[in-house]
Design an enzyme around this catalytic site. Structure first.
Site, mmCIF file in Angstrom:
data_model
loop_
_atom_site.group_PDB
_atom_site.id
_atom_site.type_symbol
_atom_site.label_atom_id
_atom_site.label_comp_id
_atom_site.label_asym_id
_atom_site.label_seq_id
_atom_site.Cartn_x
_atom_site.Cartn_y
_atom_site.Cartn_z
ATOM 1 N N ASP A 2 44.141 35.597 39.130
ATOM 2 C CA ASP A 2 43.626 36.953 38.925
ATOM 3 C C ASP A 2 43.032 37.530 40.209
ATOM 4 O O ASP A 2 43.203 38.713 40.518
ATOM 5 C CB ASP A 2 42.559 36.960 37.837
ATOM 6 C CG ASP A 2 43.136 36.897 36.429
ATOM 7 O OD1 ASP A 2 44.346 37.121 36.262
ATOM 8 O OD2 ASP A 2 42.360 36.617 35.484
ATOM 9 N N HIS A 16 43.625 29.746 36.957
ATOM 10 C CA HIS A 16 44.017 31.068 36.461
ATOM 11 C C HIS A 16 43.107 32.154 37.018
ATOM 12 O O HIS A 16 43.560 33.263 37.332
ATOM 13 C CB HIS A 16 44.012 31.143 34.940
ATOM 14 C CG HIS A 16 44.405 32.516 34.466
ATOM 15 N ND1 HIS A 16 45.713 32.946 34.494
ATOM 16 C CD2 HIS A 16 43.666 33.570 34.047
ATOM 17 C CE1 HIS A 16 45.761 34.211 34.092
ATOM 18 N NE2 HIS A 16 44.533 34.609 33.817
ATOM 19 N N HIS A 60 37.441 40.324 36.647
ATOM 20 C CA HIS A 60 38.016 41.516 37.274
ATOM 21 C C HIS A 60 36.951 42.471 37.809
ATOM 22 O O HIS A 60 37.112 43.060 38.876
ATOM 23 C CB HIS A 60 38.923 42.237 36.276
ATOM 24 C CG HIS A 60 40.066 41.404 35.800
ATOM 25 N ND1 HIS A 60 41.064 40.979 36.651
ATOM 26 C CD2 HIS A 60 40.375 40.907 34.566
ATOM 27 C CE1 HIS A 60 41.941 40.251 35.957
ATOM 28 N NE2 HIS A 60 41.539 40.195 34.706
ATOM 29 N N HIS A 72 48.764 40.082 37.171
ATOM 30 C CA HIS A 72 49.694 38.960 37.307
ATOM 31 C C HIS A 72 50.949 39.364 38.084
ATOM 32 O O HIS A 72 51.467 38.579 38.897
ATOM 33 C CB HIS A 72 50.082 38.406 35.939
ATOM 34 C CG HIS A 72 48.923 37.893 35.159
ATOM 35 N ND1 HIS A 72 48.974 37.653 33.806
ATOM 36 C CD2 HIS A 72 47.647 37.591 35.537
ATOM 37 C CE1 HIS A 72 47.796 37.225 33.387
ATOM 38 N NE2 HIS A 72 46.977 37.187 34.424
#
Length: 306
Positions: A246, A242, A269, A85
């Site tokens: 990321d 969101h 991720h 973030h």
């Protein structure tokens, strides 16, 4: 590739400090952001460690990429956790070079998005760095990675665009978002989207010593098909946004400005890490361009960074 890439590198105008607790460790972390010289990139410096405490913000230093992105130094056990973030806010503000000093292993979660980091950076503003131009990653061929049910695909384009699809249990369901034509536009659309999780996953995380700093103030929590945050204003694309946030943070670990069309299905991720590795696995996938003022042309550099 003519004058579109004559954009100077940037850093922050002056140092600024802030504090907060880590999402997973629950530990207090004091951070100072400092200006850095051109062509030095983003670097984390663990001030609580005396030796081998420098960790570049580079995808080759990714140590873990399951619940968050963790970086680790090559020559020590120094780590920095949950970087995505803050890195998204740095990238979204056009910063190329920055020193990030911290006295604990985990970046503060703050409000769970990039909004507070963005405010902190804008409080000191950014400055251009004379005669040093940004580097661009030009995607030349389609690159695709599949990981279980997830897909990462990037193709040549004249702009940077992201198309993201997520598929979660209710109340999220299937959400699709397409954003572009540049990073700033994409970032401004997603910077306020907080991290989220399902209530049943919290107990698992806590059993593993994680989520010690999590709360309804810094995460959207879903239980039995309902959102527990009383002040949450549901939007049809919030959770996909969101995931894009990321992606911006994770892909910033390439240290380049992407020119390509990215499509992701059910991203995370680990998928982002695999995508970066695949891009640099073959010279034919990419070129790196940087305008050279002294020679009045754009130089091309092929770098294999697998």
């Amino acid at each position: 590739m003519k004058n579109n890439y004559k954009v100077l590198q940037r850093t922050i105008a002056k140092p600024i400090s802030f504090s907060g607790i880590g999402l997973h460790s629950g530990d207090l972390c004091n951070i100072t952001l400092k200006p850095a010289d051109p062509d030095t990139g983003i670097v984390f410096i663990r001030k609580d460690l005396e030796n081998n405490n420098i960790i570049p913000a580079d995808y080759r230093y990714i140590f873990k990429s399951n619940l968050c992105t963790t970086l680790k130094a090559y020559n020590s056990d120094a780590k920095v956790i949950t970087v995505e973030h803050l890195l998204a806010a740095i990238k979204g503000n056009g910063i190329d070079n920055l020193k990030i000093e911290l006295d604990s292993k985990e970046i503060p979660i703050l409000d769970g998005s990039s909004k507070d980091f963005d405010i902190i950076i804008k409080n000191v503003s950014t400055v251009e760095q004379k005669n040093k131009y940004k580097k661009y990653l030009i995607i030349k061929n389609k690159v695709q990675v599949k990981n279980k049910n997830s897909t990462f695909e990037i193709t040549p384009s004249n702009n940077f665009e992201i198309n993201c699809t997520v598929n979660f249990p209710d109340p999220i369901g299937i959400q699709e978002v397409s954003l572009g034509k540049n990073l700033l536009d994409i970032y401004n659309n997603v910077k306020d989207a907080k991290t989220f999780c399902f209530y049943e996953d919290i107990e698992t995380m806590k059993k593993n010593g994680l989520a010690k700093g999590g709360s309804l103030k810094n995460a959207i929590v879903i239980k039995d098909g309902k959102i527990l945050n009383s002040n949450f204003k549901y939007k049809y694309d919030y959770f996909a946004k969101h995931k894009i946030l990321d992606i911006i943070g994770d892909l910033s670990l390439m240290g380049l400005n992407i020119v390509g069309n990215l499509s992701v299905y059910y991203p995370g991720h680990e998928l982002n890490r695999l995508g970066m590795q695949q891009i640099f696995s073959n010279y034919n996938n990419f070129s790196i361009y940087q305008y050279n003022k002294s020679k009045e042309f754009i130089s091309q550099e092929n770098i294999l960074m697998a």
